[in-house]
Design an enzyme around this catalytic site. Structure first.
Site, PDB file in Angstrom:
ATOM      1  N   ASP A  93     -14.206  13.842 -33.733  1.00 26.45           N
ATOM      2  CA  ASP A  93     -13.464  14.987 -34.235  1.00 26.45           C
ATOM      3  C   ASP A  93     -13.921  15.383 -35.633  1.00 26.45           C
ATOM      4  OD1 ASP A  93     -12.054  14.927 -31.916  1.00 26.45           O
ATOM      5  OD2 ASP A  93     -10.218  14.108 -32.779  1.00 26.45           O
ATOM      6  N   LEU A 218       1.768  14.397 -37.303  1.00 22.78           N
ATOM      7  CA  LEU A 218       2.522  13.595 -36.335  1.00 22.78           C
ATOM      8  C   LEU A 218       2.955  12.264 -36.959  1.00 22.78           C
ATOM      9  CD1 LEU A 218       3.434  13.579 -33.326  1.00 22.78           C
ATOM     10  CD2 LEU A 218       1.346  12.320 -32.822  1.00 22.78           C
TER      11      LEU A 218
END
Lengths: 326, 326, 326, 326
Positions: A93, A218
């Protein structure tokens, strides 16, 4: 961060996007990698051989680094560089985030991302599938998920822009303000659309995109936001008040975070996990949806087992190039 | 529930709304109250006197109850009843929810809500301001916040509609499935846009509107969603898996919750806090954004201190009736 | 941090404590203040006048600072300094933490704390009550809540003590390891009683006392632990894994936190909110309950309205001095 | 619920326990199973053959059910039944909870628990290890973890005991009060050691043991408490106030939960996941640590790979039977 959404939420494209840069079928391909590990080197070699033999008209570029592969042309961001029609990333990522950062001033070409092993959160293809994936792109069969980015602009206490006037930051995951090594909490005034929302006393504040909602946001307690919803997520980091909960704002919102004049701590700024400047009391940053999302080529249209297949709402990259070309 | 957003987030109208029912300036006003406490009775009396003298052409209706005020006409939901142009509620948030439920089959007229004391979450006016508030409405100065509702449709295990074919439920806050008094956890399959998202083992599942995001959903750990963002919030209640976190979906999503065939517990359904039917294993409910939001008259355009004043994005109820009229 | 427990949980003394230092009735009183604001200066003046006239045999000390009040003797920590029988603090919670830190090598005398206005989390007396409070102490009517402290010892990667061999830290609220301004997450191996519990990837780790459970630990998601329960609370800060939840260990546990050899970030250490050293990969800290709690004089035995009155389980400071004297 | 603690926290015995019932080496063994699945039937058969040939002096009992194995004597709870020296469970955590419930009036014999496949939260042995496990017990090599239970006593609004006077409930995981299918929130007054702590408005309240801290309590947001710490965990279920956080109290605390006189909902009570009575407004339950913990035979002393091996703090079941015998 990790979350339920990472593997199971289907990715449908958003309608908010500016058209991606690049033409169709792609002429100029930029290869982006961060590491030069053996698997990456080997994968790039095979990719080059394949592209040269299958798509001989294509020009291949890479970032201008000492380890640039033989026969590949050096490329760097800037107005005088060739326009890129397709970005191919090899890595995790972080490599996708890096690729997006190369186009931080404007539109981003479609990004086709390959992982070298484990699948990342941004849902890349596995490198073993590169022949099939490229074919889908060149045949116009790929679909696009436009991932929202955030534009961040910094100001000093007198309201003057900090940094180069050209220098607006585009972030794909999140911007985080944090007290860093300071023993004192940050006091940050939060304004939304010009109105004072609250004075937050906390370790820091995160503003994330839906893409970033499964990352740092998160971990700090934020919700998972479907990537096709255009929204900004504001999450406090260890707030002193238990009633300060994560907030979700519509795409059009302008969030301004100003370090309180009486804040005993400055706030370090990190964007997509890279530290950058420090905001002192009185300084501020405004955050809003960027006009330049990152058009990610969607695995769902290519992988045949239907993993991640969207519910008929994806834009199609059709032969006349309206979507990725143009 | 309560939260930071309740008093400080400005309420801007959404763009998703069907035009509210009713004409402008209002001819038929429906008064809705749940309780007949002394302050409510007194307030209704004063309101009646004021309306009759100031707006003599207006017809005043109330629900058909034994305690209907003298001179007020009885009204009940149904196609043969007079169209209502304006609903006036006196009471708390529950009264607003009740008023909205009277128009559960279609468009809702603009709602002007008065609290009898403490301000509720849905941002009503204080009853002491009723003269000024009504004047603003009749002068076309009021603005509207269209609060999204959810349409809920129930099916048995064979896919047949449960209940009357006409009977689709509109909820303003949330629908909650809960194991109730069962000692066993619910197993609920969650589908989004036809795809299986996850099998949730929990006490229950909440799907809330942005309006409801500061109510039950917040207590269960959900985020606060700005009311002008069109989104559905899905929050598990005491899930067995710690990685099942609150999720936010775009307005267009269709969420289906199906009681697992192997679930040892049925699920009681409550909508806006009222219990209704029970779903047995195999039964399901689909939830999606209703075409009929609740057009709430916005305090921000009337209260002069600017509390809640939107950032110039509110629809205006102008003289030619485009907004609240028809 | 703040919490439900702060005002409403009654404080009973723990049984784990070493006897506090000092004799009864107190001969040597140490006054501790951090600020020299007008209210503090005025309060100290009044306190001095009162003590000199009411308890003429008492010696009064203060920290050796330029602004030491006239007629008060300078005092600094060390074996050659006079033994202190009672510490009187004027200020907020930070002042109590500072006073405790002056006795970081061994037993702490009883602490009588006065707030200058708002009541802090550590339940001080209001300064306006100082005459009555001192009288209760001198009459042996005060009760003690022994607040647990943590002993922290630091090691380098080769297992050698970091810092002076005498230098073990005593903390009253918490020790926190944090990545600070690093863009990378910490990887910290957690050992409990010699066994590897988990490898935590997070912004940092907090180990707090029950006293500290309403401070930083609470903001990071930890529970509120009753101060009479002897326990250590371990709370991750923004952990990458959602299943890493706050943990509560018995008083006898030894927690070791070691920065992972492959951690890309060092960890800054802060103790009771003061930054100190930095731990590099391989370095570690062990944390366990200190043998030297802080004996706080309990408001419950003095304040007559019964706020905070314990349920008959508090140790009494009786005339023969067994509790605070000795 | 599940959590980090389930597999990795080592289990050391607590010191709080009354001595377990039973003598050493065991004479009377009670086999407890809930299901009669093929694997369970086969395991019981093999166990019976093994015990009869290896320990011929042992009497084997089972609950008085139609499917009692041949040659096994029927047993039921009661003063006239033979004393049991060892309980052997075959099944999951629910079977252990059931076995403990057979001794709900007093001391529990040591429990040796076998799982039929997946390992449960209560750390049983795998059935394939039964020969070695029994040998360890008979040789006095097993160690005990005394798992705390809670005693629950119910009262009506006039303070009279509800139910049989003998009928005090012992729970091993948790007691939960919940509004069940009521649309209204519970209002519950919480008292700790006779003092009013708070009035909770919520879906319900959980009071759990450390053993139960990884079950329902965890799903509701509670911390994981090491099983060797004697503590009570109070966790609200979906509380209306965001500042009502999980609380941890010392073993000696007496918690009283009283349904508020103005509560619009009754509260259903479930204990260890089994529903029982209903508490109406004014009714109450007191919860405190039971004098009768469940002495679980500890895998750590038997399993040779050291998984779960305690840090030298476990009580040893030595040859003279002081621990499990006596």
């Amino acid at each position: 961060g990790q979350g339920i959404g990472k593997r199971s939420i289907s990715l449908a494209s958003t309608s908010m996007a500016a058209p991606p840069a690049g033409i169709f079928p792609p002429r100029n391909i930029l290869i982006v990698n961060k590491l030069r590990t053996d698997p990456v080197v080997k994968a790039i070699d095979e990719l080059l051989i394949h592209v040269r033999s299958t798509y001989p008209e294509v020009q291949i570029y890479a970032e201008n680094r000492p380890d640039i592969p033989e026969g590949v042309q050096a490329w760097k961001p800037g107005p005088s560089s060739p326009d890129i029609d397709l970005v191919v990333t090899l890595g995790g990522d972080g490599t996708i985030l890096h690729a997006a950062s190369l186009f931080s001033k404007g539109a981003v070409p479609p990004v086709l991302s390959f992982s070298m092993g484990t699948l990342g959160f941004l849902l890349p293809f596995h490198i073993d599938d590169f022949v099939k994936s490229l074919e889908a792109v060149f045949l116009g069969k790929a679909t696009i998920l436009n991932r929202m980015r955030l534009t961040c602009t910094f100001y000093d206490k007198d309201g003057n822009r900090k940094g180069d006037d050209e220098d607006r930051w585009q972030v794909m995951n999140e911007i985080a303000l944090h007290r860093g090594a300071s023993p004192h909490l940050n006091t940050i005034d939060i304004f939304v659309d010009g109105q004072h929302l609250t004075e937050a006393v906390s370790d820091g504040i995160i503003v994330s995109t839906p893409t970033g909602s499964t990352a740092y946001s998160l971990s700090a307690g934020g919700p998972i936001v479907h990537p096709s919803l255009a929204a900004l997520v504001l999450v406090p980091i260890c707030p002193r008040s238990l009633s300060f909960r994560p907030l979700v704002f519509p795409r059009g919102s302008v969030i301004r975070l100003q370090i309180g004049g009486r804040s005993r701590a400055s706030a370090g700024v990190s964007m997509d996990g890279r530290s950058s400047l420090v905001l002192d009391p009185g300084d501020s940053v405004t955050v809003h949806a960027s006009p330049y999302p990152v058009p990610c080529i969607n695995r769902s249209s290519i992988v045949e087992d239907g993993v991640g297949r969207g519910a008929g709402r994806e834009e199609h990259v059709d032969g006349d190039g309206k979507q990725v070309g143009g």
